[in-house]
Scaffold this motif. Structure first.
Motif, PDB file in Angstrom:
ATOM      1  N   ASN A  17      -2.038 -11.156  -2.035  1.00 15.31           N
ATOM      2  CA  ASN A  17      -2.320  -9.425  -1.179  1.00 15.31           C
ATOM      3  C   ASN A  17      -3.896  -9.607  -0.315  1.00 15.31           C
ATOM      4  O   ASN A  17      -4.048  -8.953   0.928  1.00 15.31           O
ATOM      5  CB  ASN A  17      -2.654  -8.062  -2.400  1.00 15.31           C
ATOM      6  CG  ASN A  17      -1.759  -7.011  -1.075  1.00 15.31           C
ATOM      7  OD1 ASN A  17      -0.540  -7.346  -0.349  1.00 15.31           O
ATOM      8  ND2 ASN A  17      -2.585  -6.367  -1.611  1.00 15.31           N
ATOM      9  N   ILE A  21      -3.653  -9.579   4.045  1.00  9.20           N
ATOM     10  CA  ILE A  21      -5.040  -8.644   5.202  1.00  9.20           C
ATOM     11  C   ILE A  21      -6.320  -9.156   5.723  1.00  9.20           C
ATOM     12  O   ILE A  21      -5.761  -8.840   6.681  1.00  9.20           O
ATOM     13  CB  ILE A  21      -5.451  -7.855   3.476  1.00  9.20           C
ATOM     14  CG1 ILE A  21      -4.821  -6.768   3.110  1.00  9.20           C
ATOM     15  CG2 ILE A  21      -6.462  -6.429   4.687  1.00  9.20           C
ATOM     16  CD1 ILE A  21      -4.840  -5.890   1.725  1.00  9.20           C
ATOM     17  N   ASN A  24      -4.339 -10.921   8.483  1.00 13.14           N
ATOM     18  CA  ASN A  24      -3.643 -10.115   9.376  1.00 13.14           C
ATOM     19  C   ASN A  24      -5.345  -9.630  10.783  1.00 13.14           C
ATOM     20  O   ASN A  24      -4.831  -9.850  11.478  1.00 13.14           O
ATOM     21  CB  ASN A  24      -3.100  -9.358   9.104  1.00 13.14           C
ATOM     22  CG  ASN A  24      -1.793  -9.238   8.239  1.00 13.14           C
ATOM     23  OD1 ASN A  24      -0.770  -9.019   9.854  1.00 13.14           O
ATOM     24  ND2 ASN A  24      -1.264  -9.826   7.094  1.00 13.14           N
ATOM     25  N   CYS A  25      -5.793  -9.645  10.126  1.00 16.30           N
ATOM     26  CA  CYS A  25      -6.851  -9.170  10.428  1.00 16.30           C
ATOM     27  C   CYS A  25      -7.842 -10.722  11.137  1.00 16.30           C
ATOM     28  O   CYS A  25      -8.064 -10.147  12.368  1.00 16.30           O
ATOM     29  CB  CYS A  25      -8.651  -8.734   9.394  1.00 16.30           C
ATOM     30  SG  CYS A  25      -7.822  -6.977   9.016  1.00 16.30           S
ATOM     31  N   LEU A  78      -2.570  -2.118  13.144  1.00 13.92           N
ATOM     32  CA  LEU A  78      -3.703  -2.706  12.309  1.00 13.92           C
ATOM     33  C   LEU A  78      -4.034  -2.542  10.948  1.00 13.92           C
ATOM     34  O   LEU A  78      -3.297  -2.575   9.885  1.00 13.92           O
ATOM     35  CB  LEU A  78      -4.524  -3.531  12.948  1.00 13.92           C
ATOM     36  CG  LEU A  78      -5.356  -4.294  11.985  1.00 13.92           C
ATOM     37  CD1 LEU A  78      -4.634  -5.792  11.400  1.00 13.92           C
ATOM     38  CD2 LEU A  78      -6.958  -4.489  11.929  1.00 13.92           C
ATOM     39  N   ASN A  81      -0.608  -0.790   8.868  1.00 14.25           N
ATOM     40  CA  ASN A  81      -0.150  -2.073   7.986  1.00 14.25           C
ATOM     41  C   ASN A  81      -0.964  -2.016   6.703  1.00 14.25           C
ATOM     42  O   ASN A  81      -0.144  -2.388   5.604  1.00 14.25           O
ATOM     43  CB  ASN A  81       0.274  -2.424   9.539  1.00 14.25           C
ATOM     44  CG  ASN A  81       1.297  -2.751  10.044  1.00 14.25           C
ATOM     45  OD1 ASN A  81       1.798  -1.581   9.298  1.00 14.25           O
ATOM     46  ND2 ASN A  81       1.637  -3.344  10.458  1.00 14.25           N
ATOM     47  N   MET A  82      -1.950  -2.350   6.966  1.00 13.20           N
ATOM     48  CA  MET A  82      -3.104  -2.989   6.128  1.00 13.20           C
ATOM     49  C   MET A  82      -4.000  -1.853   4.722  1.00 13.20           C
ATOM     50  O   MET A  82      -3.526  -2.173   3.445  1.00 13.20           O
ATOM     51  CB  MET A  82      -4.677  -3.113   6.915  1.00 13.20           C
ATOM     52  CG  MET A  82      -4.571  -4.956   7.844  1.00 13.20           C
ATOM     53  SD  MET A  82      -3.729  -6.467   7.062  1.00 13.20           S
ATOM     54  CE  MET A  82      -1.758  -5.967   7.647  1.00 13.20           C
ATOM     55  N   TYR A  86      -2.336  -2.451   1.265  1.00 10.91           N
ATOM     56  CA  TYR A  86      -3.868  -2.681  -0.032  1.00 10.91           C
ATOM     57  C   TYR A  86      -3.137  -1.761  -1.355  1.00 10.91           C
ATOM     58  O   TYR A  86      -3.827  -2.076  -2.119  1.00 10.91           O
ATOM     59  CB  TYR A  86      -4.883  -2.077   1.131  1.00 10.91           C
ATOM     60  CG  TYR A  86      -5.662  -1.580   0.001  1.00 10.91           C
ATOM     61  CD1 TYR A  86      -6.913  -2.745  -0.731  1.00 10.91           C
ATOM     62  CD2 TYR A  86      -5.865  -0.416  -0.984  1.00 10.91           C
ATOM     63  CE1 TYR A  86      -7.988  -2.278  -1.947  1.00 10.91           C
ATOM     64  CE2 TYR A  86      -7.398  -0.215  -1.409  1.00 10.91           C
ATOM     65  CZ  TYR A  86      -7.663  -1.265  -2.006  1.00 10.91           C
ATOM     66  OH  TYR A  86      -8.725  -0.428  -3.274  1.00 10.91           O
TER      67      TYR A  86
END
Length: 230
Positions: A17, A21, A24-25, A78, A81-82, A86
């Protein structure tokens, strides 16, 4: 409603997970490095799902179903979604295990994007974002921990407050809103949606259902009292 944390104590560290993250970042960081708007548009259109292009050349375009799940259209997109990933992802990964969770996330992301593309096959709008995959995480969480408590910020300006909401209410309301707004979007038609921009509501709804269906099959723990601390 903005989720802040849940009350589930995971036994395993959420390695995948956290990795998702970070990835994606990182891809959003790459987007920020493209300062020329024309170049940025070219980048987005190349790696995003364009439904009309996907169905006209699926042999070469199917990979965009995956790459699109790691792109975002702005800071709010962003961060939202994150935050959801999380809050809900660590408990789902704990229930599935690291490897199953990774393949689940990637599969649901592709499934959700393909569903949205199927519903709007003539759209030329780029479909991007991790929302579909994260919706799958929410669907599995709904099955695993329906009675978990979600600390939630409910914004009402100066009257904003934090309350604990049962997961089945929080996620049930979220899914209902995706379905209602997805149905409304369909009623507008593709041309209207192209003129006003849009959100992939059916990617969200289908991702949630996909997670709800796959969650029971991928669980590594024996059935028990769902929603209690583990």
């Amino acid at each position: 409603m903005i989720p802040l944390r849940d009350n589930i104590s995971a036994k395993k560290k959420p390695l995948i997970n956290v990795l998702l993250i970070i990835i994606n970042c990182y891809f959003f960081y790459l987007e920020l490095q493209i300062h020329n708007s024309a170049a940025l548009n070219k980048f987005i259109y190349h790696w995003s799902v364009i439904p009309v292009r996907l169905w006209s050349d699926i042999t070469h375009q199917w990979t965009t179903l995956l790459t699109a799940a790691f792109l975002h259209g702005g800071w709010i997109h962003l961060i939202g979604n994150m935050l959801f990933l999380y809050v809900f992802g660590h408990s789902v990964e704990d229930r599935m295990g690291h490897v199953r969770y990774l393949f689940f996330y990637l599969f649901i992301g592709m499934f959700a994007n393909s569903t949205q593309a199927y519903i709007s096959p003539g759209s030329k709008l780029p479909l991007l974002g991790a929302s579909g995959a994260i919706a799958g995480v929410l669907g599995s969480y709904f099955f695993y921990y329906p009675y978990a408590r979600i600390l939630t910020l409910i914004p009402f300006g100066i009257f904003s407050r934090m309350v604990e909401i049962p997961a089945f209410i929080f996620l049930g309301f979220w899914f209902l809103m995706q379905t209602i707004q997805g149905t409304w979007a369909l009623s507008l038609g593709v041309k209207t949606m192209q003129n006003m921009g849009g959100v992939a509501w059916w990617a969200h709804a289908s991702g949630f259902v996909g997670g709800l269906i796959l969650g029971p099959a991928l669980s590594m723990k024996k059935p028990g009292l769902r929603g209690t601390k583990t």
